[in-house]
Design a protein around this motif. Structure first.
Motif, PDB file in Angstrom:
ATOM      1  N   HIS A 199       0.837  -1.193   0.000  1.00 43.30           N
ATOM      2  CA  HIS A 199       0.000   0.000   0.000  1.00 43.30           C
ATOM      3  C   HIS A 199       0.877   1.251   0.000  1.00 43.30           C
ATOM      4  O   HIS A 199       1.883   1.308   0.690  1.00 43.30           O
ATOM      5  CB  HIS A 199      -0.896  -0.033   1.243  1.00 43.30           C
ATOM      6  N   ASN A 200       0.482   2.198  -0.788  1.00 42.21           N
ATOM      7  CA  ASN A 200       1.197   3.475  -0.855  1.00 42.21           C
ATOM      8  C   ASN A 200       0.251   4.573  -0.365  1.00 42.21           C
ATOM      9  O   ASN A 200      -0.537   5.097  -1.147  1.00 42.21           O
ATOM     10  CB  ASN A 200       1.634   3.726  -2.300  1.00 42.21           C
ATOM     11  N   PRO A 201       0.325   4.897   0.929  1.00 39.12           N
ATOM     12  CA  PRO A 201      -0.646   5.833   1.509  1.00 39.12           C
ATOM     13  C   PRO A 201      -0.608   7.218   0.868  1.00 39.12           C
ATOM     14  O   PRO A 201      -1.632   7.895   0.825  1.00 39.12           O
ATOM     15  CB  PRO A 201      -0.229   5.928   2.983  1.00 39.12           C
ATOM     16  N   SER A 202       0.540   7.635   0.356  1.00 38.97           N
ATOM     17  CA  SER A 202       0.613   9.001  -0.161  1.00 38.97           C
ATOM     18  C   SER A 202      -0.211   9.195  -1.428  1.00 38.97           C
ATOM     19  O   SER A 202      -0.572  10.309  -1.772  1.00 38.97           O
ATOM     20  CB  SER A 202       2.067   9.444  -0.356  1.00 38.97           C
ATOM     21  N   CYS A 203      -0.542   8.090  -2.114  1.00 41.37           N
ATOM     22  CA  CYS A 203      -1.357   8.226  -3.329  1.00 41.37           C
ATOM     23  C   CYS A 203      -2.634   7.407  -3.236  1.00 41.37           C
ATOM     24  O   CYS A 203      -3.632   7.718  -3.872  1.00 41.37           O
ATOM     25  CB  CYS A 203      -0.528   7.790  -4.541  1.00 41.37           C
ATOM     26  N   GLY A 204      -2.600   6.357  -2.399  1.00 43.50           N
ATOM     27  CA  GLY A 204      -3.765   5.484  -2.274  1.00 43.50           C
ATOM     28  C   GLY A 204      -3.664   4.227  -3.121  1.00 43.50           C
ATOM     29  O   GLY A 204      -4.632   3.482  -3.243  1.00 43.50           O
ATOM     30  N   ASP A 205      -2.505   3.979  -3.717  1.00 39.17           N
ATOM     31  CA  ASP A 205      -2.319   2.775  -4.536  1.00 39.17           C
ATOM     32  C   ASP A 205      -2.259   1.535  -3.642  1.00 39.17           C
ATOM     33  O   ASP A 205      -1.592   1.548  -2.614  1.00 39.17           O
ATOM     34  CB  ASP A 205      -0.993   2.828  -5.317  1.00 39.17           C
ATOM     35  N   THR A 206      -2.944   0.485  -4.074  1.00 37.93           N
ATOM     36  CA  THR A 206      -2.873  -0.794  -3.364  1.00 37.93           C
ATOM     37  C   THR A 206      -2.628  -1.900  -4.385  1.00 37.93           C
ATOM     38  O   THR A 206      -3.319  -1.979  -5.398  1.00 37.93           O
ATOM     39  CB  THR A 206      -4.191  -1.093  -2.619  1.00 37.93           C
ATOM     40  N   GLY A 210      -4.972   1.635  -8.383  1.00 36.17           N
ATOM     41  CA  GLY A 210      -3.936   2.636  -8.227  1.00 36.17           C
ATOM     42  C   GLY A 210      -3.902   3.555  -9.417  1.00 36.17           C
ATOM     43  O   GLY A 210      -4.683   3.404 -10.365  1.00 36.17           O
ATOM     44  N   CYS A 211      -2.990   4.484  -9.367  1.00 39.11           N
ATOM     45  CA  CYS A 211      -2.832   5.439 -10.461  1.00 39.11           C
ATOM     46  C   CYS A 211      -2.129   4.750 -11.637  1.00 39.11           C
ATOM     47  O   CYS A 211      -1.658   3.623 -11.514  1.00 39.11           O
ATOM     48  CB  CYS A 211      -2.043   6.647  -9.977  1.00 39.11           C
ATOM     49  N   ALA A 212      -2.062   5.433 -12.740  1.00 39.78           N
ATOM     50  CA  ALA A 212      -1.460   4.867 -13.951  1.00 39.78           C
ATOM     51  C   ALA A 212      -0.020   4.409 -13.714  1.00 39.78           C
ATOM     52  O   ALA A 212       0.385   3.347 -14.186  1.00 39.78           O
ATOM     53  CB  ALA A 212      -1.496   5.891 -15.084  1.00 39.78           C
ATOM     54  N   ILE A 213       0.734   5.185 -12.959  1.00 38.35           N
ATOM     55  CA  ILE A 213       2.136   4.852 -12.714  1.00 38.35           C
ATOM     56  C   ILE A 213       2.258   3.557 -11.903  1.00 38.35           C
ATOM     57  O   ILE A 213       3.053   2.679 -12.240  1.00 38.35           O
ATOM     58  CB  ILE A 213       2.844   6.005 -11.941  1.00 38.35           C
ATOM     59  N   ALA A 214       1.437   3.429 -10.862  1.00 38.47           N
ATOM     60  CA  ALA A 214       1.519   2.245  -9.999  1.00 38.47           C
ATOM     61  C   ALA A 214       1.116   0.980 -10.756  1.00 38.47           C
ATOM     62  O   ALA A 214       1.774  -0.058 -10.641  1.00 38.47           O
ATOM     63  CB  ALA A 214       0.622   2.437  -8.765  1.00 38.47           C
ATOM     64  N   ILE A 215       0.048   1.072 -11.524  1.00 36.32           N
ATOM     65  CA  ILE A 215      -0.444  -0.106 -12.245  1.00 36.32           C
ATOM     66  C   ILE A 215       0.500  -0.476 -13.399  1.00 36.32           C
ATOM     67  O   ILE A 215       0.844  -1.641 -13.585  1.00 36.32           O
ATOM     68  CB  ILE A 215      -1.882   0.143 -12.782  1.00 36.32           C
ATOM     69  N   VAL A 221       6.813  13.064  -6.260  1.00 36.76           N
ATOM     70  CA  VAL A 221       5.591  12.527  -5.663  1.00 36.76           C
ATOM     71  C   VAL A 221       5.162  11.216  -6.300  1.00 36.76           C
ATOM     72  O   VAL A 221       4.377  10.471  -5.717  1.00 36.76           O
ATOM     73  CB  VAL A 221       4.395  13.513  -5.722  1.00 36.76           C
ATOM     74  N   ARG A 222       5.647  10.934  -7.503  1.00 40.27           N
ATOM     75  CA  ARG A 222       5.243   9.706  -8.207  1.00 40.27           C
ATOM     76  C   ARG A 222       6.190   8.538  -7.988  1.00 40.27           C
ATOM     77  O   ARG A 222       5.891   7.402  -8.367  1.00 40.27           O
ATOM     78  CB  ARG A 222       5.131   9.974  -9.714  1.00 40.27           C
ATOM     79  N   ILE A 223       7.341   8.809  -7.403  1.00 38.47           N
ATOM     80  CA  ILE A 223       8.346   7.749  -7.251  1.00 38.47           C
ATOM     81  C   ILE A 223       7.810   6.612  -6.385  1.00 38.47           C
ATOM     82  O   ILE A 223       7.993   5.439  -6.695  1.00 38.47           O
ATOM     83  CB  ILE A 223       9.664   8.333  -6.685  1.00 38.47           C
ATOM     84  N   LYS A 224       7.081   6.968  -5.328  1.00 34.04           N
ATOM     85  CA  LYS A 224       6.518   5.925  -4.457  1.00 34.04           C
ATOM     86  C   LYS A 224       5.515   5.057  -5.209  1.00 34.04           C
ATOM     87  O   LYS A 224       5.369   3.871  -4.916  1.00 34.04           O
ATOM     88  CB  LYS A 224       5.851   6.547  -3.237  1.00 34.04           C
ATOM     89  N   CYS A 225       4.802   5.665  -6.146  1.00 37.66           N
ATOM     90  CA  CYS A 225       3.831   4.914  -6.956  1.00 37.66           C
ATOM     91  C   CYS A 225       4.558   3.860  -7.788  1.00 37.66           C
ATOM     92  O   CYS A 225       4.137   2.707  -7.866  1.00 37.66           O
ATOM     93  CB  CYS A 225       3.072   5.855  -7.893  1.00 37.66           C
ATOM     94  N   ALA A 226       5.656   4.265  -8.412  1.00 34.48           N
ATOM     95  CA  ALA A 226       6.424   3.355  -9.273  1.00 34.48           C
ATOM     96  C   ALA A 226       7.121   2.286  -8.446  1.00 34.48           C
ATOM     97  O   ALA A 226       7.229   1.129  -8.862  1.00 34.48           O
ATOM     98  CB  ALA A 226       7.444   4.147 -10.086  1.00 34.48           C
TER      99      ALA A 226
END
Ligand code: ZN
Length: 160
Positions: free
Chosen positions: A37-44, A67-72, A125-130
């Protein structure tokens, strides 16, 4: 969300993997399960792994989640790159990806598809998503058995 000035080609590849992920679902059987889980964006992300007999090779990787496009896209690209890799190779790839997000390393020719994520390193801000999917993979590989479904890792404390 906007990907800002990410190069068009990379943006296109990322969106393609986001809209039509090739490795969504659950492996059968499931040898490792890990939720991240990435709380800063909400990606799971929920990762499942299928390993070979002695657990040294990754036979299949699938993911589920929102999750966002980057996470997925990152999860789908990772699942693609991991097919048939040894656990040791996979752990090296985790390291390399995290370095790439710091603006350092990139992947060699055989794994160059992963380099489409390189542009993300310019967007803190997107690094955690990736990184989420790789962070989750590491936890999955380091656990010696199938984790309890309620257990999950969070990358909240990770340096960016
Ligand atoms: Zn995200």
């Amino acid at each position: 969300m906007t990907l800002g000035n990410l190069r068009d080609l990379y943006q296109q590849v990322i969106l393609e993997h986001y809209k039509k992920p090739r490795h969504k679902g659950k492996t059968n059987p499931v040898h490792r399960y890990q939720k991240g889980h990435n709380p800063s964006c909400g990606d799971t992300i929920e990762l499942t792994l299928q390993l070979n007999g002695d657990g040294s090779l990754i036979e299949d990787v699938k993911f589920d989640g929102v999750g966002c496009a980057i996470a997925i896209a990152s999860a789908d690209l990772m699942a693609d790159a991991l097919q048939g890799k040894s656990v040791d190779e996979a752990l090296e790839m985790v390291q390399r990806f995290q370095n790439m997000m710091k603006g350092g390393a990139e992947f060699p020719k055989e794994q160059r598809k992963l380099n489409v994520m390189q542009g993300v390193s310019q967007f803190p801000v997107r690094i955690k998503c990736a990184n989420l999917t790789w962070h989750t993979l590491k936890a999955a590989l380091e656990s010696s058995q199938v984790a309890k479904p309620q257990g999950f890792v969070s990358n909240e404390k990770e340096d960016t």
